[in-house]
Design a protein around this motif. Sequence first.
Motif, PDB file in Angstrom:
ATOM      1  N   GLN A 193      21.879 -16.113  37.815  1.00  0.00           N
ATOM      2  CA  GLN A 193      21.304 -16.091  39.162  1.00  0.00           C
ATOM      3  C   GLN A 193      20.585 -17.407  39.416  1.00  0.00           C
ATOM      4  OE1 GLN A 193      18.238 -13.128  39.805  1.00  0.00           O
ATOM      5  NE2 GLN A 193      17.478 -14.172  41.635  1.00  0.00           N
ATOM      6  N   LEU A 194      20.866 -18.008  40.553  1.00  0.00           N
ATOM      7  CA  LEU A 194      20.121 -19.202  40.941  1.00  0.00           C
ATOM      8  C   LEU A 194      19.773 -19.058  42.413  1.00  0.00           C
ATOM      9  CD1 LEU A 194      18.905 -21.975  40.663  1.00  0.00           C
ATOM     10  CD2 LEU A 194      21.180 -22.962  40.909  1.00  0.00           C
ATOM     11  N   SER A 195      18.521 -18.745  42.663  1.00  0.00           N
ATOM     12  CA  SER A 195      18.064 -18.633  44.047  1.00  0.00           C
ATOM     13  C   SER A 195      17.202 -19.842  44.348  1.00  0.00           C
ATOM     14  CB  SER A 195      17.236 -17.362  44.238  1.00  0.00           C
ATOM     15  OG  SER A 195      17.958 -16.237  43.806  1.00  0.00           O
ATOM     16  N   HIS A 196      17.588 -20.572  45.375  1.00  0.00           N
ATOM     17  CA  HIS A 196      16.729 -21.686  45.785  1.00  0.00           C
ATOM     18  C   HIS A 196      16.446 -21.645  47.279  1.00  0.00           C
ATOM     19  CE1 HIS A 196      20.406 -23.618  47.149  1.00  0.00           C
ATOM     20  NE2 HIS A 196      20.928 -23.400  45.947  1.00  0.00           N
ATOM     21  N   ASP A 197      17.053 -20.671  47.944  1.00  0.00           N
ATOM     22  CA  ASP A 197      16.672 -20.457  49.336  1.00  0.00           C
ATOM     23  C   ASP A 197      16.498 -18.965  49.579  1.00  0.00           C
ATOM     24  OD1 ASP A 197      19.269 -19.628  49.258  1.00  0.00           O
ATOM     25  OD2 ASP A 197      20.024 -21.070  50.712  1.00  0.00           O
ATOM     26  N   SER A 198      15.786 -18.688  50.609  1.00  0.00           N
ATOM     27  CA  SER A 198      15.440 -17.296  50.873  1.00  0.00           C
ATOM     28  C   SER A 198      15.956 -16.899  52.237  1.00  0.00           C
ATOM     29  CB  SER A 198      13.924 -17.152  50.818  1.00  0.00           C
ATOM     30  OG  SER A 198      13.552 -15.863  51.198  1.00  0.00           O
ATOM     31  N   ILE A 199      16.467 -15.701  52.325  1.00  0.00           N
ATOM     32  CA  ILE A 199      16.872 -15.216  53.633  1.00  0.00           C
ATOM     33  C   ILE A 199      15.665 -14.596  54.326  1.00  0.00           C
ATOM     34  CG2 ILE A 199      19.317 -14.822  53.189  1.00  0.00           C
ATOM     35  CD1 ILE A 199      18.678 -12.006  52.411  1.00  0.00           C
ATOM     36  N   GLY A 200      15.750 -14.544  55.658  1.00  0.00           N
ATOM     37  CA  GLY A 200      14.664 -13.914  56.405  1.00  0.00           C
ATOM     38  C   GLY A 200      14.725 -12.411  56.221  1.00  0.00           C
ATOM     39  N   ARG A 310       9.574 -11.992  55.786  1.00  0.00           N
ATOM     40  CA  ARG A 310       9.818 -13.279  55.127  1.00  0.00           C
ATOM     41  C   ARG A 310      10.554 -14.154  56.115  1.00  0.00           C
ATOM     42  NH1 ARG A 310       7.923 -10.388  51.690  1.00  0.00           N
ATOM     43  NH2 ARG A 310       8.803  -9.693  49.706  1.00  0.00           N
ATOM     44  N   ARG A 311      10.179 -15.424  56.145  1.00  0.00           N
ATOM     45  CA  ARG A 311      10.975 -16.310  56.995  1.00  0.00           C
ATOM     46  C   ARG A 311      12.023 -17.009  56.131  1.00  0.00           C
ATOM     47  NH1 ARG A 311       9.490 -21.738  56.871  1.00  0.00           N
ATOM     48  NH2 ARG A 311       7.391 -22.184  56.111  1.00  0.00           N
ATOM     49  N   PRO A 312      13.192 -17.265  56.692  1.00  0.00           N
ATOM     50  CA  PRO A 312      14.219 -17.926  55.895  1.00  0.00           C
ATOM     51  C   PRO A 312      13.828 -19.373  55.598  1.00  0.00           C
ATOM     52  CG  PRO A 312      14.973 -17.599  58.158  1.00  0.00           C
ATOM     53  CD  PRO A 312      13.624 -16.963  58.051  1.00  0.00           C
ATOM     54  N   ILE A 334      26.800 -21.053  31.396  1.00  0.00           N
ATOM     55  CA  ILE A 334      26.374 -19.986  32.313  1.00  0.00           C
ATOM     56  C   ILE A 334      27.038 -20.278  33.655  1.00  0.00           C
ATOM     57  CG2 ILE A 334      24.406 -18.886  33.461  1.00  0.00           C
ATOM     58  CD1 ILE A 334      22.600 -20.199  31.293  1.00  0.00           C
ATOM     59  N   GLN A 335      27.655 -19.255  34.226  1.00  0.00           N
ATOM     60  CA  GLN A 335      28.284 -19.415  35.525  1.00  0.00           C
ATOM     61  C   GLN A 335      27.210 -19.264  36.605  1.00  0.00           C
ATOM     62  OE1 GLN A 335      31.623 -20.116  36.056  1.00  0.00           O
ATOM     63  NE2 GLN A 335      30.962 -20.372  38.174  1.00  0.00           N
ATOM     64  N   PRO A 336      26.820 -20.368  37.287  1.00  0.00           N
ATOM     65  CA  PRO A 336      25.747 -20.222  38.287  1.00  0.00           C
ATOM     66  C   PRO A 336      26.214 -19.358  39.455  1.00  0.00           C
ATOM     67  CG  PRO A 336      26.218 -22.542  37.823  1.00  0.00           C
ATOM     68  CD  PRO A 336      27.322 -21.738  37.225  1.00  0.00           C
ATOM     69  N   ARG A 337      25.340 -18.477  39.884  1.00  0.00           N
ATOM     70  CA  ARG A 337      25.674 -17.608  41.020  1.00  0.00           C
ATOM     71  C   ARG A 337      24.559 -17.745  42.044  1.00  0.00           C
ATOM     72  NH1 ARG A 337      26.418 -11.523  39.505  1.00  0.00           N
ATOM     73  NH2 ARG A 337      24.298 -11.430  40.284  1.00  0.00           N
ATOM     74  N   LYS A 338      24.894 -18.442  43.134  1.00  0.00           N
ATOM     75  CA  LYS A 338      23.865 -18.648  44.159  1.00  0.00           C
ATOM     76  C   LYS A 338      23.555 -17.311  44.805  1.00  0.00           C
ATOM     77  CE  LYS A 338      22.895 -21.189  48.401  1.00  0.00           C
ATOM     78  NZ  LYS A 338      22.550 -20.008  49.190  1.00  0.00           N
ATOM     79  N   SER A 339      22.287 -16.994  44.832  1.00  0.00           N
ATOM     80  CA  SER A 339      21.949 -15.698  45.383  1.00  0.00           C
ATOM     81  C   SER A 339      20.667 -15.816  46.201  1.00  0.00           C
ATOM     82  CB  SER A 339      21.827 -14.714  44.208  1.00  0.00           C
ATOM     83  OG  SER A 339      20.673 -14.005  44.215  1.00  0.00           O
ATOM     84  N   PRO A 340      20.793 -15.737  47.525  1.00  0.00           N
ATOM     85  CA  PRO A 340      19.592 -15.855  48.356  1.00  0.00           C
ATOM     86  C   PRO A 340      18.595 -14.776  47.967  1.00  0.00           C
ATOM     87  CG  PRO A 340      21.572 -15.754  49.702  1.00  0.00           C
ATOM     88  CD  PRO A 340      21.976 -15.421  48.314  1.00  0.00           C
ATOM     89  N   SER A 341      17.342 -15.129  48.025  1.00  0.00           N
ATOM     90  CA  SER A 341      16.334 -14.221  47.490  1.00  0.00           C
ATOM     91  C   SER A 341      15.358 -13.777  48.568  1.00  0.00           C
ATOM     92  CB  SER A 341      15.582 -14.970  46.388  1.00  0.00           C
ATOM     93  OG  SER A 341      14.410 -14.308  46.056  1.00  0.00           O
ATOM     94  N   THR A 342      14.803 -12.578  48.383  1.00  0.00           N
ATOM     95  CA  THR A 342      13.693 -12.168  49.245  1.00  0.00           C
ATOM     96  C   THR A 342      12.447 -11.991  48.394  1.00  0.00           C
ATOM     97  OG1 THR A 342      14.283  -9.857  48.959  1.00  0.00           O
ATOM     98  CG2 THR A 342      15.126 -10.949  50.923  1.00  0.00           C
ATOM     99  N   SER A 343      12.502 -12.442  47.122  1.00  0.00           N
ATOM    100  CA  SER A 343      11.373 -12.188  46.231  1.00  0.00           C
ATOM    101  C   SER A 343      10.412 -13.370  46.180  1.00  0.00           C
ATOM    102  CB  SER A 343      11.893 -11.805  44.854  1.00  0.00           C
ATOM    103  OG  SER A 343      12.606 -12.892  44.309  1.00  0.00           O
ATOM    104  N   SER A 346      10.154 -16.579  48.370  1.00  0.00           N
ATOM    105  CA  SER A 346       9.688 -16.602  49.753  1.00  0.00           C
ATOM    106  C   SER A 346       8.248 -17.079  49.849  1.00  0.00           C
ATOM    107  CB  SER A 346       9.769 -15.200  50.356  1.00  0.00           C
ATOM    108  OG  SER A 346      10.980 -14.639  50.054  1.00  0.00           O
ATOM    109  N   ALA A 347       7.441 -16.712  48.855  1.00  0.00           N
ATOM    110  CA  ALA A 347       6.040 -17.130  48.898  1.00  0.00           C
ATOM    111  C   ALA A 347       5.950 -18.644  48.730  1.00  0.00           C
ATOM    112  CB  ALA A 347       5.257 -16.431  47.796  1.00  0.00           C
ATOM    113  N   PHE A 348       6.768 -19.210  47.839  1.00  0.00           N
ATOM    114  CA  PHE A 348       6.764 -20.666  47.660  1.00  0.00           C
ATOM    115  C   PHE A 348       7.209 -21.347  48.955  1.00  0.00           C
ATOM    116  CE2 PHE A 348       7.287 -19.425  43.126  1.00  0.00           C
ATOM    117  CZ  PHE A 348       6.193 -20.103  42.603  1.00  0.00           C
ATOM    118  N   ILE A 349       8.237 -20.769  49.597  1.00  0.00           N
ATOM    119  CA  ILE A 349       8.758 -21.357  50.830  1.00  0.00           C
ATOM    120  C   ILE A 349       7.653 -21.422  51.879  1.00  0.00           C
ATOM    121  CG2 ILE A 349      10.335 -20.908  52.771  1.00  0.00           C
ATOM    122  CD1 ILE A 349      12.279 -19.772  50.546  1.00  0.00           C
ATOM    123  N   GLY A 350       6.849 -20.369  51.920  1.00  0.00           N
ATOM    124  CA  GLY A 350       5.749 -20.331  52.878  1.00  0.00           C
ATOM    125  C   GLY A 350       4.764 -21.485  52.706  1.00  0.00           C
ATOM    126  N   TYR A 351       4.745 -22.056  51.516  1.00  0.00           N
ATOM    127  CA  TYR A 351       3.817 -23.170  51.256  1.00  0.00           C
ATOM    128  C   TYR A 351       4.568 -24.486  51.013  1.00  0.00           C
ATOM    129  CZ  TYR A 351       0.227 -19.663  51.092  1.00  0.00           C
ATOM    130  OH  TYR A 351      -0.630 -18.650  51.452  1.00  0.00           O
TER     131      TYR A 351
END
Lengths: 400, 324
Positions: A193-200, A310-312, A334-343, A346-351
């Motif tokens: 799992q590699l989440s680097h962006d968050s969905i709203g 959460r904002r995207p 490891i096979q990277p799997r991009k997976s948007p996150s809501t966890s 999102s708090a990091f994105i907010g800052y």
Amino acid sequence: MADVSSEQENRVADSFEEILTMLPFIKEASQALREILLANLVMIGEIPSPTFEEDRRVEFIQNRFVEAGLHNASADEMGNALGILPGTTGEQNILVVARVDTVHPLSLDHTITLRPQSATGPGVGDNALGVAVVVTLPILLELLDLELQSNLVLMGASRSLGRGDLEGLRFFLSNTEIPISVGIGVEGFPLGQLSHDSIGMYRGEIVCTVPEEYDWTRFGATGAIVTINEVINQIQEIRLPRRPRSTIVLGSIMGGQAYNTIATNAVLRFEIRTESEQIGEEIFHQMEAIISDVSSQTGADISLDVFARRRPGGIHYRHPLARATRRIMSALDIQPRKSPSTSELSAFIGYDIPAITIGITYGERQNTPEEEIIIEPIFTGLAQLTGVLLAIDRGFCSEN
Amino acid sequence: MKIESWLKSNTFHHSAFWDLNALVEEKQKQDLKISLCIPTLNEEKTIGKEIVIFKSELMQRYPLLDEIAVIDSDSSDQTREVASAFGAQVFLSKDILKKYGEKRGKGENLWKAIYQLEGDILVYIDADIKNIHPRFVYGLVAPLIYRPEIHYVKAFYDRPLASSQGSRPSGGGRVTEILIRPLFSLFFPELTALIQPLSGEYAVRRQVLDKIPFPIGYGVETSHLIDVYHRWGLQAIAQTDLDRRVHRNQHTRDLGKMAFGILQTFLKRVEALGILSNLPELSTTLRQFQVNNNLFEEIPLKIIEEERPPMIEIPEYRKKFAHA
């Protein structure tokens, strides 16, 4: 433009080789921590820790941080466990965080069964393993004789799930005097799992209550369950755009008391997930309209309570942090799997803090009492995390 | 020794021994060797966890234990494979002191552990504990390290999650309360101070352990207490509150078998000590009943409480532990 990014890619690749060649050694060496990691996993996982009742698990983590000699090992007023492993220069502060709360109630038997290949029990992967990795990290770095230049801030975050709405991590980020340069969220699984962006996201409940003095001769007088069913039917008719991707998850439904009693209450839990903040707003307003409409038709009392938003956002696919993480994963097969996150992300994105979330091993039956993780890939997951830390520490993940 | 003063001086709570660095330091000062024995029979579900936790916490982080050994009664599940995968020494009970044959029962494994393991102190922990924690070992070992006059430390579990009254009943399981405590009250009143005389977790000094006989079945714990009390007195015994123990619950019928075995052992001990004499030859058949299609059926069950002699009487043991 293409030339610039290709040039950058090569520059990173050249400087990166040393870290990549260390990865097999790190993976091999981390096997020595098998018992310590698994003991942490079991002891953490067997302390029930539902959202808002994480105190005992946090106390355990705090004790581990003290034993590891971390600076400022403590719990803050929001119940987060924190400790700092000081770096040689302290120019950057890397926050490594794992949530400590689970979806399982105190009353559930939290026994974990350990077999040579696997561990089974409620919350063992989500997220006892993530927490176990965070508390074992100082010992791993010591074992590997790796001294980071950056300060490593380790955190067990409370109040993350459901109505907790990431309250613990948000509190820390908004109140700490330590400027966090990069964030890493650690989840037990899945590895890859590699989440680097968050969905709203909008998370909430629709509560339908039929008053005691309800006139059962009126239209729709079949109780709260049928009424909430009507709400569901209308939600299903909301037209969702294909782009930006959006969906409505109807996650859980509860209602009624017995076979032969007309239900006087029903609760529907849902999440709106979307890549667009505007679409999210529109869907939310449509749901408000549906509720108002069904309520006026049936006379039932229906409320819409949204308790988490959460904002995207996040970092781009080409951001050096995302790119470096992918290369580390590839080097470890490891096979990277991009997976948007809501966890946590999102708090990091907010800052506006660049952050990723990664998994440690493979598992299944998430959020059931029979949740299971596989032990052997954990050491690949540890090498992955250490590699990413080194990459950040040596400046390979910064846009500057 | 009065019960009241014994309860004050020889009853502990594990939290008193939280400082593991100090405990390990004292152990090293006394040059003690401590062995953990886990007797097993089909415990594949819980054994891995026990070994990982004790090895990580009490060997790697705090070197309190010198060895961890599983003594297995020929499990038909994966117990031995799991234990060995997590790094425990694994022995088949029947392979130890082969010359003396094989008997079935937990007491047999405990007895053979005295020969097989090296420690000056042996800790016995059952393998079916679901909420295993390092306190199960350090809570039992610590009184032996800090108090040389104590030789035998027994676990008890007494920490309810909530209590609405200042005083509340404190006791053992069903067999303890309806069999052992009444028997102790009749014959050994001071031993009633042990809250859970049947608990399977205890730590003992080798020089005591090798001098007492070992019933191989249900009666081993009761027999130990009577023998240690008779020979070294109540002051040699202590007990530690380990809070909660989560384990499998036994059916009443199984408790009946347990009580029958214990009663045989108890009567043998009181006869051997001259407290009762001229006992008739006792039956070794437990008779239980079941109803099948409205007909009552007898289910006879042979339960023979055999006994192993004190280990010190075994020449191979004396040779291996010459100092003994």
